[in-house]
Design an enzyme around this catalytic site. Structure first.
Site, mmCIF file in Angstrom:
data_model
loop_
_atom_site.group_PDB
_atom_site.id
_atom_site.type_symbol
_atom_site.label_atom_id
_atom_site.label_comp_id
_atom_site.label_asym_id
_atom_site.label_seq_id
_atom_site.Cartn_x
_atom_site.Cartn_y
_atom_site.Cartn_z
ATOM 1 C CE LYS A 270 36.511 42.234 36.339
ATOM 2 N NZ LYS A 270 36.769 40.856 36.826
ATOM 3 N NE ARG A 344 39.887 39.304 47.152
ATOM 4 C CZ ARG A 344 40.269 38.134 46.643
ATOM 5 N NH1 ARG A 344 41.312 37.493 47.165
ATOM 6 N NH2 ARG A 344 39.614 37.597 45.639
#
Length: 486
Positions: A270, A344
Site C-alpha cells: 500500500k 477474502r
C-alpha cells in the site's frame, strides 16, 4: 458509567437535584404539563433569542432560578429516534468537561412516551460521550468526570426503561470492547491479543473458546488463510467461540470476522500515507467479538458461534506473491493476483469451516474494500445477502440500532471478472464494482447455508482528528442475533 432510573413527573422537574438536569424536548412546541419553572426559563431564553425549539438547538443555564439542579440543559429534538439520539448527544456535549459528575435526563413531547429504543440510544450516546482511549496514552487528560446518569421516567414507562437499559448497556459494553481492540496499536493488538481477549470472555461470561495455532490451522487445510499469514513473524490464530443459550439441537447463528491486525498490502504494498490506519483492518473481528460479549450479557435463548481468522499481511521473502496459486479449505484453488485483496483469502476458509455447525445463518463482517467506501462513504455499511428475507432482517436490525446498512446486488454477471486461466477463481476482478466482486468471491464458499456479508470498510473507523474505531456494526449485529431467537 452508572445508569439508573427514577420515577419522576415532568411537571416537578424543578425539585430534582443533580449537577445537571438535561431535558430533551421532542417537537417544535413546549409540551403540555411541563414544570412551570422550567417552562418559564425556556420561554425567556426563546424570547431573548438564545434558544429555538428546532432540532439541533441546545441551551445551558447555570444556577437557574427556582431549580434545585445546578445546571439546566435543554436540547431540541425532532420526533424520530435518530433525532432524539442526536439531541441526547448534544445535551451531553454541553456538560462534558465541566465538572458534572451526576446528571439526570428527562424527555418530554415524544408522542409514544419512553420506548425501549429511546432508552437504549440514550445509553449508547452517553457511553460514547465519555469514552476516552488511554491504554497507550498516559499523558491523556483525566478521564471524563460524568459517571452517573439517572433517567427520569413516568410510572407507565418503567418496563420499557428497564428493557432499554439492559439492552443498551450490553451493546455499549460490546461497542467499547470492539473500539478498544481496534484502537490498540498493531504491535499490541496482534492475533494472539485477539485470542486472549476472546479467552477473557470464558471467565467473565462463560463463553466456550478454542484457539487454533498455525499447526491446527494447517491440519484443517486452510491454505488460503495461511498464504496471507506467511509473510509475517506474528503467528496466525483461528478463534472459535460459542455462546450456548438454546438446546444443542438448535442450529446456531454464525458470525465470521476478518482479523487482519495489520495490513501492509503484502507484496502489493500500500502507499505509505495513511497506512497506520491499517491497524483497523481487524474491525470485523473486533465487532463480532463485541457482539459476542453483548449477546452473552443479554442471555437470549439462541446459539451463537463466532469465528475469527486473525493474522498480519506483511511483505517478506516468505510472503505470497502475485501469480501464486493456493488451495483453500474447500479444495478450490485461488490465483492471487493482488496480495492486498487478502481479507477474502482468510474469510473464505473461515466460511468453509462454518459448514460444520450446520448453521441457521452465517454473516461475515469485514473491512473488505475501498470500493465500498467510495460507494457508501461512512454512513451505511455495505450489505449482501443470499435471500431477500435475510437482507430484510439485516436491514431492519441496522435501522433499529441506528447502525444502518445498504443492500448491494449479487448478480452472477459480476463474477465474470474472477475467472482465471490457472485456478478455479482469481482473488480480484477489475476496479469496477469492487465491493460486489469481492462479495461474489466469498459467495463461492458460502453456498451450503444462508449467507450474509457486511463490508464495513467505511464504517468501522474514522480518520482525521476523530481517528479511532467506531465499534460498528456491534449494534446492528446484536439486534440481528436477537431477531433470530425462536
Amino acid at each position: 458509567m452508572d445508569f439508573r432510573s427514577q420515577v419522576a413527573s415532568i411537571d416537578a422537574l424543578a425539585s430534582h437535584g443533580a449537577d445537571a438536569l438535561l431535558l430533551v424536548i421532542g417537537g417544535d412546541a413546549l409540551p403540555a404539563g411541563l414544570d412551570k419553572t422550567v417552562a418559564a426559563l425556556i420561554k425567556d431564553a426563546i424570547k431573548l433569542g438564545d434558544f429555538e425549539l428546532k432540532a439541533g438547538q441546545a441551551l445551558t443555564l447555570v444556577r437557574p432560578a427556582g431549580l434545585k439542579a445546578a445546571r439546566l440543559v435543554v436540547a431540541a429534538s425532532g420526533k424520530s429516534l435518530k433525532a432524539a439520539r442526536s439531541a441526547v448527544a448534544s445535551a451531553l456535549g454541553q456538560v462534558k468537561g465541566r465538572g458534572v459528575v451526576n446528571a439526570s435526563i428527562a424527555f418530554a413531547g415524544f408522542d409514544d412516551g419512553l420506548t425501549e429504543s429511546l432508552i437504549e440510544q440514550t445509553v449508547l450516546a452517553a457511553d460514547e460521550a465519555v469514552y476516552l482511549y488511554r491504554f497507550t496514552k498516559p499523558s491523556a487528560p483525566a478521564a471524563p468526570k460524568l459517571s452517573k446518569l439517572t433517567l427520569l421516567v413516568g410510572k407507565d414507562d418503567a418496563k420499557a426503561v428497564k428493557a432499554g437499559l439492559t439492552r443498551g448497556q450490553a451493546i455499549a459494553a460490546g461497542i467499547e470492547l470492539a473500539r478498544e481492540c481496534a484502537n490498540r496499536p498493531p504491535n499490541v493488538a496482534t492475533p494472539t491479543f485477539l485470542a486472549d481477549q476472546t479467552k477473557a470472555l470464558v471467565r467473565s461470561h462463560g463463553i466456550k473458546v478454542e484457539v487454533l495455532d498455525q499447526k491446527g490451522i494447517e491440519k484443517l487445510g486452510m491454505g488460503s488463510f495461511l498464504s496471507v499469514a506467511k509473510g509475517s513473524d506474528e503467528p496466525p490464530r483461528f478463534i472459535v467461540a460459542r455462546y450456548e443459550g438454546a438446546p444443542k439441537t438448535q442450529a446456531p447463528v454464525v458470525l465470521v470476522g476478518k482479523g487482519i491486525t495489520f495490513d501492509s498490502g503484502g507484496i502489493s504494498l500500500k502507499p505509505g500515507a495513511g497506512m497506520d490506519e491499517m491497524k483497523f483492518d481487524m474491525g470485523g473481528a473486533a465487532s463480532v467479538l463485541g457482539t459476542l460479549r453483548a449477546v452473552a450479557e443479554l442471555k437470549p435463548k439462541i446459539n451463537l458461534v463466532v469465528l475469527i481468522a486473525a493474522c498480519e499481511n506483511m511483505p517478506s521473502g516468505r510472503a505470497v506473491k502475485p501469480g501464486d496459486v493456493v488451495t483453500s479449505m474447500s479444495g478450490q484453488t485461488i490465483e492471487i493476483l493482488n496480495t492486498d485483496a487478502e481479507g477474502r483469502l482468510i474469510l473464505c476458509d473461515a466460511l468453509t469451516y462454518a459448514e460444520r455447525f450446520k448453521p441457521a445463518v452465517v454473516v461475515d463482517v469485514a473491512t473488505l474494500t475501498g470500493a465500498c467506501v467510495i460507494a457508501l462513504g461512512g454512513v451505511r455499511s455495505g450489505m449482501y445477502a443470499s435471500d431477500d428475507a435475510l437482507a430484510e432482517s439485516l436491514s431492519a436490525a441496522g435501522e433499529a440500532a441506528l447502525d444502518p446498512c445498504w443492500r448491494l446486488p449479487l448478480d452472477d454477471e459480476y463474477a465474470e471478472g474472477l475467472k482465471s486461466n490457472f485456478a478455479d477463481v482469481a482473488n480480484v476482478a477489475g476496479r469496477e464494482g469492487g465491493s460486489i466482486t469481492a462479495a461474489k468471491f466469498l459467495q463461492r464458499f458460502a453456498s451450503k447455508y444462508r449467507w450474509g456479508h457486511l463490508d464495513i470498510a467505511g464504517t468501522a473507523w474514522k480518520g482525521g482528528g476523530a481517528k479511532g474505531g467506531t465499534g460498528r456494526p456491534v449494534g446492528l449485529l446484536t439486534h440481528f442475533v436477537l431477531s433470530q431467537v425462536r
